[in-house]
Motif scaffolding. Structure first.
Motif, PDB file in Angstrom:
ATOM      1  N   ASP A  97      24.846  -5.058  11.286  1.00  0.00           N
ATOM      2  CA  ASP A  97      25.484  -6.360  11.554  1.00  0.00           C
ATOM      3  C   ASP A  97      26.293  -6.859  10.359  1.00  0.00           C
ATOM      4  OD1 ASP A  97      24.322  -6.439  14.078  1.00  0.00           O
ATOM      5  OD2 ASP A  97      22.552  -7.525  13.373  1.00  0.00           O
ATOM      6  N   GLY A  98      26.856  -5.917   9.599  1.00  0.00           N
ATOM      7  CA  GLY A  98      27.680  -6.305   8.460  1.00  0.00           C
ATOM      8  C   GLY A  98      26.928  -6.535   7.176  1.00  0.00           C
ATOM      9  N   TYR A  99      25.607  -6.354   7.189  1.00  0.00           N
ATOM     10  CA  TYR A  99      24.802  -6.526   5.982  1.00  0.00           C
ATOM     11  C   TYR A  99      24.644  -5.197   5.255  1.00  0.00           C
ATOM     12  CZ  TYR A  99      23.545 -11.144   7.748  1.00  0.00           C
ATOM     13  OH  TYR A  99      23.599 -12.440   8.199  1.00  0.00           O
ATOM     14  N   GLU A 100      24.564  -5.251   3.940  1.00  0.00           N
ATOM     15  CA  GLU A 100      24.356  -4.039   3.152  1.00  0.00           C
ATOM     16  C   GLU A 100      22.934  -3.536   3.335  1.00  0.00           C
ATOM     17  OE1 GLU A 100      23.020  -6.146  -1.068  1.00  0.00           O
ATOM     18  OE2 GLU A 100      25.038  -5.297  -0.875  1.00  0.00           O
ATOM     19  N   ASP A 101      22.663  -2.351   2.830  1.00  0.00           N
ATOM     20  CA  ASP A 101      21.324  -1.778   2.923  1.00  0.00           C
ATOM     21  C   ASP A 101      20.289  -2.743   2.340  1.00  0.00           C
ATOM     22  OD1 ASP A 101      22.576   0.444   3.907  1.00  0.00           O
ATOM     23  OD2 ASP A 101      22.313   1.673   2.106  1.00  0.00           O
ATOM     24  N   GLY A 102      19.287  -3.068   3.155  1.00  0.00           N
ATOM     25  CA  GLY A 102      18.255  -3.995   2.696  1.00  0.00           C
ATOM     26  C   GLY A 102      18.744  -5.406   2.484  1.00  0.00           C
ATOM     27  N   GLY A 103      19.957  -5.693   2.939  1.00  0.00           N
ATOM     28  CA  GLY A 103      20.555  -6.994   2.694  1.00  0.00           C
ATOM     29  C   GLY A 103      20.346  -8.001   3.804  1.00  0.00           C
ATOM     30  N   GLN A 104      19.683  -7.582   4.877  1.00  0.00           N
ATOM     31  CA  GLN A 104      19.327  -8.562   5.918  1.00  0.00           C
ATOM     32  C   GLN A 104      18.431  -9.628   5.284  1.00  0.00           C
ATOM     33  OE1 GLN A 104      18.777  -5.275   6.071  1.00  0.00           O
ATOM     34  NE2 GLN A 104      19.513  -4.388   7.991  1.00  0.00           N
ATOM     35  N   THR A 105      18.567 -10.853   5.729  1.00  0.00           N
ATOM     36  CA  THR A 105      17.857 -11.947   5.064  1.00  0.00           C
ATOM     37  C   THR A 105      16.965 -12.688   6.046  1.00  0.00           C
ATOM     38  OG1 THR A 105      19.579 -13.603   5.460  1.00  0.00           O
ATOM     39  CG2 THR A 105      19.791 -12.257   3.483  1.00  0.00           C
ATOM     40  N   ARG A 106      15.856 -13.185   5.524  1.00  0.00           N
ATOM     41  CA  ARG A 106      14.908 -13.955   6.325  1.00  0.00           C
ATOM     42  C   ARG A 106      14.394 -15.138   5.506  1.00  0.00           C
ATOM     43  NH1 ARG A 106      12.652 -10.749  10.538  1.00  0.00           N
ATOM     44  NH2 ARG A 106      14.414  -9.613  11.441  1.00  0.00           N
ATOM     45  N   ASP A 107      13.934 -16.126   6.223  1.00  0.00           N
ATOM     46  CA  ASP A 107      13.252 -17.260   5.604  1.00  0.00           C
ATOM     47  C   ASP A 107      11.767 -16.909   5.591  1.00  0.00           C
ATOM     48  OD1 ASP A 107      12.070 -19.700   4.910  1.00  0.00           O
ATOM     49  OD2 ASP A 107      13.612 -20.865   5.948  1.00  0.00           O
TER      50      ASP A 107
ATOM     51  N   TYR B 168       0.818  -1.213   0.000  1.00  0.00           N
ATOM     52  CA  TYR B 168       0.000   0.000   0.000  1.00  0.00           C
ATOM     53  C   TYR B 168       0.850   1.260   0.000  1.00  0.00           C
ATOM     54  CZ  TYR B 168      -4.045  -3.005   0.812  1.00  0.00           C
ATOM     55  OH  TYR B 168      -5.018  -3.953   0.680  1.00  0.00           O
ATOM     56  N   LYS B 169       1.947   1.246   0.709  1.00  0.00           N
ATOM     57  CA  LYS B 169       2.844   2.409   0.703  1.00  0.00           C
ATOM     58  C   LYS B 169       3.366   2.676  -0.711  1.00  0.00           C
ATOM     59  CE  LYS B 169       7.132   4.139   2.815  1.00  0.00           C
ATOM     60  NZ  LYS B 169       6.572   5.408   3.302  1.00  0.00           N
ATOM     61  N   ASN B 170       3.710   1.601  -1.410  1.00  0.00           N
ATOM     62  CA  ASN B 170       4.207   1.743  -2.776  1.00  0.00           C
ATOM     63  C   ASN B 170       3.122   2.245  -3.714  1.00  0.00           C
ATOM     64  OD1 ASN B 170       6.217   1.406  -4.849  1.00  0.00           O
ATOM     65  ND2 ASN B 170       5.148  -0.453  -5.488  1.00  0.00           N
ATOM     66  N   GLN B 171       1.888   1.757  -3.504  1.00  0.00           N
ATOM     67  CA  GLN B 171       0.784   2.228  -4.338  1.00  0.00           C
ATOM     68  C   GLN B 171       0.554   3.725  -4.172  1.00  0.00           C
ATOM     69  OE1 GLN B 171      -1.204   0.324  -6.615  1.00  0.00           O
ATOM     70  NE2 GLN B 171       0.517  -1.062  -6.273  1.00  0.00           N
ATOM     71  N   GLU B 172       0.705   4.206  -2.934  1.00  0.00           N
ATOM     72  CA  GLU B 172       0.427   5.609  -2.636  1.00  0.00           C
ATOM     73  C   GLU B 172       1.588   6.533  -2.982  1.00  0.00           C
ATOM     74  OE1 GLU B 172      -0.530   5.649   1.488  1.00  0.00           O
ATOM     75  OE2 GLU B 172      -2.329   4.388   1.259  1.00  0.00           O
ATOM     76  N   THR B 173       2.810   6.078  -2.737  1.00  0.00           N
ATOM     77  CA  THR B 173       3.971   6.986  -2.848  1.00  0.00           C
ATOM     78  C   THR B 173       4.993   6.554  -3.898  1.00  0.00           C
ATOM     79  OG1 THR B 173       5.317   5.829  -1.185  1.00  0.00           O
ATOM     80  CG2 THR B 173       3.721   7.459  -0.377  1.00  0.00           C
ATOM     81  N   GLY B 174       4.875   5.340  -4.414  1.00  0.00           N
ATOM     82  CA  GLY B 174       5.877   4.847  -5.347  1.00  0.00           C
ATOM     83  C   GLY B 174       7.194   4.513  -4.665  1.00  0.00           C
ATOM     84  N   GLU B 175       7.117   4.285  -3.353  1.00  0.00           N
ATOM     85  CA  GLU B 175       8.348   4.092  -2.596  1.00  0.00           C
ATOM     86  C   GLU B 175       8.166   3.018  -1.526  1.00  0.00           C
ATOM     87  OE1 GLU B 175      11.132   7.605  -1.685  1.00  0.00           O
ATOM     88  OE2 GLU B 175      10.053   7.270   0.191  1.00  0.00           O
ATOM     89  N   ILE B 176       9.170   2.202  -1.340  1.00  0.00           N
ATOM     90  CA  ILE B 176       9.224   1.180  -0.293  1.00  0.00           C
ATOM     91  C   ILE B 176      10.412   1.503   0.597  1.00  0.00           C
ATOM     92  CG2 ILE B 176       9.832  -1.244   0.140  1.00  0.00           C
ATOM     93  CD1 ILE B 176       8.137  -1.969  -2.299  1.00  0.00           C
ATOM     94  N   THR B 177      10.224   1.457   1.912  1.00  0.00           N
ATOM     95  CA  THR B 177      11.319   1.773   2.828  1.00  0.00           C
ATOM     96  C   THR B 177      11.829   0.503   3.516  1.00  0.00           C
ATOM     97  OG1 THR B 177       9.702   2.308   4.570  1.00  0.00           O
ATOM     98  CG2 THR B 177      10.595   4.139   3.270  1.00  0.00           C
ATOM     99  N   LEU B 178      13.141   0.371   3.541  1.00  0.00           N
ATOM    100  CA  LEU B 178      13.814  -0.725   4.227  1.00  0.00           C
ATOM    101  C   LEU B 178      14.922  -0.153   5.102  1.00  0.00           C
ATOM    102  CD1 LEU B 178      14.234  -3.366   1.354  1.00  0.00           C
ATOM    103  CD2 LEU B 178      12.551  -3.397   3.196  1.00  0.00           C
ATOM    104  N   PHE B 179      15.393  -0.953   6.063  1.00  0.00           N
ATOM    105  CA  PHE B 179      16.454  -0.497   6.946  1.00  0.00           C
ATOM    106  C   PHE B 179      17.795  -0.457   6.214  1.00  0.00           C
ATOM    107  CE2 PHE B 179      14.003  -2.532  10.677  1.00  0.00           C
ATOM    108  CZ  PHE B 179      13.273  -1.359  10.854  1.00  0.00           C
ATOM    109  N   GLU B 180      18.593   0.516   6.613  1.00  0.00           N
ATOM    110  CA  GLU B 180      19.979   0.529   6.173  1.00  0.00           C
ATOM    111  C   GLU B 180      20.697  -0.700   6.732  1.00  0.00           C
ATOM    112  OE1 GLU B 180      21.467   4.216   7.651  1.00  0.00           O
ATOM    113  OE2 GLU B 180      20.600   5.408   6.013  1.00  0.00           O
ATOM    114  N   GLY B 181      21.881  -0.953   6.243  1.00  0.00           N
ATOM    115  CA  GLY B 181      22.634  -2.123   6.659  1.00  0.00           C
ATOM    116  C   GLY B 181      22.976  -2.119   8.137  1.00  0.00           C
TER     117      GLY B 181
END
Length: 322
Positions: free
Chosen positions: A206-216, A191-204
């Motif tokens: 624990d040694g992970y790059e921006d948005g590079g944290q991983t989950r199952d 919904y955020k993307n539909q309204e603003t054209g933008e998705i927000t994720l955390f910066e890197g």
């Protein structure tokens, strides 16, 4: 009769829907409808009766609950807020009731399949195997889940009926609309993307790059399939991971939302101070034990599952259809 605690919630309502598709409507739903938005999850379900969770927990604790023969109890009722820090409250909700229900089911020889959590692995530095050396709790939400698993293990050689604890990894899919900040990123960012054209994720972090944290990330339909598999195999008991065994970065997860929408970009925001030291930057279920007992129903490809869910978000407000 089948009992589904948390049956008006996210995973529970999807489970009831699957039971309906198998022709079962002799289902008692146990839940807390203080948040009336959850009634929407019940609209397209067919069930026999509804019981408030406080009344149910009291009857179970006092040993006087009786609804006739029970085929199975699927126990998904709990406080699902991973940021809840009232330890007394969360132990009451997420441990004591589960412990009492476990004993009730043993006393009446009823299969008991309950929701545990991947949060029981803490940072995951020691792996994600269903074994003591991999386990730790980083917050009050994780502790009662871990305590319940360890409590059940004390009885593993004395069980008279099936007991299965499923350690859910990052579940997403329809009927999570009431979860607000605890809803999956697919729902929040679609919904955020539909309204603003933008998705927000955390910066890197624990040694992970921006948005590079991983989950199952695991689709709720697959979680339901795992629950039903164990019900169909009452000879199986134990603690099992309920994840796909394949992790994805948040970047890739959200790219699937962008691909469905045909628009959007990712913006990175500072990692919140409140989450430092309490955040799993990497999770990936070890599915060896699950597969070793014969689970063969596979897992939905992440991109396909996200597209299916986005279709519901776009056309049915994110609710399962009848």
């Amino acid at each position: 009769m089948i009992i589904v605690t948390g049956g008006a919630g996210f995973i529970g309502s999807n489970l009831v829907k699957a039971l309906n598709e198998q022709g079962r409507n002799d289902i008692i739903i146990v839940d807390d409808l203080t948040d009336g938005r959850k009634t929407r999850n019940l609209t397209n379900l067919d069930y026999f009766d509804y019981i408030d969770c406080i009344d149910f927990d009291r009857a179970i604790a006092e040993g006087n609950f009786d609804c006739g023969p029970i085929d199975v109890v699927f126990h998904n009722g709990a406080c699902s807020d991973t940021m809840e820090y009232n330890g007394r409250y969360i132990m009451k909700n997420n441990y004591e009731g589960s412990r009492n229900l476990f004993h009730y089911c043993q006393n009446h020889r009823i299969p008991f399949i309950y929701a545990s959590s991947a949060s029981t692995y803490g940072y995951g530095h020691k792996g994600f195997r269903e074994s003591l050396e991999c386990e730790e709790a980083l917050n009050p939400y994780a502790y009662p889940k871990l305590f319940m698993d360890r409590y059940v293990r004390k009885f593993e050689n004395k069980l008279v009926s099936q007991v299965v604890g499923l350690r859910y990894f990052n579940v997403y899919g329809p009927n999570e609309c009431h979860k607000d900040k605890m809803a999956s990123l697919v729902r929040q960012m679609f919904y955020k993307n539909q309204e603003t054209g933008e998705i927000t994720l955390f910066e890197g972090t624990d040694g992970y790059e921006d948005g590079g944290q991983t989950r199952d990330f695991i689709y709720v339909k697959d979680v339901v399939n795992v629950n039903l598999f164990f019900w169909e195999h009452p000879e199986l008991s134990g603690i099992f991971n309920c994840g796909t065994g394949q992790s994805h970065t948040f970047n890739k997860f959200m790219q699937a939302v962008i691909d469905y929408s045909g628009k959007g970009k990712i913006k990175y925001i500072p990692f919140p101070e409140v989450l430092k030291g309490k955040y799993q930057s990497f999770t990936e279920a070890d599915t060896t034990k699950l597969l070793s007992v014969g689970y063969d129903r596979g897992f939905t490809k992440m991109e396909d599952a996200v597209a299916e869910y986005c279709e519901l978000l776009a056309n049915n407000e994110g609710y399962i259809r009848r």
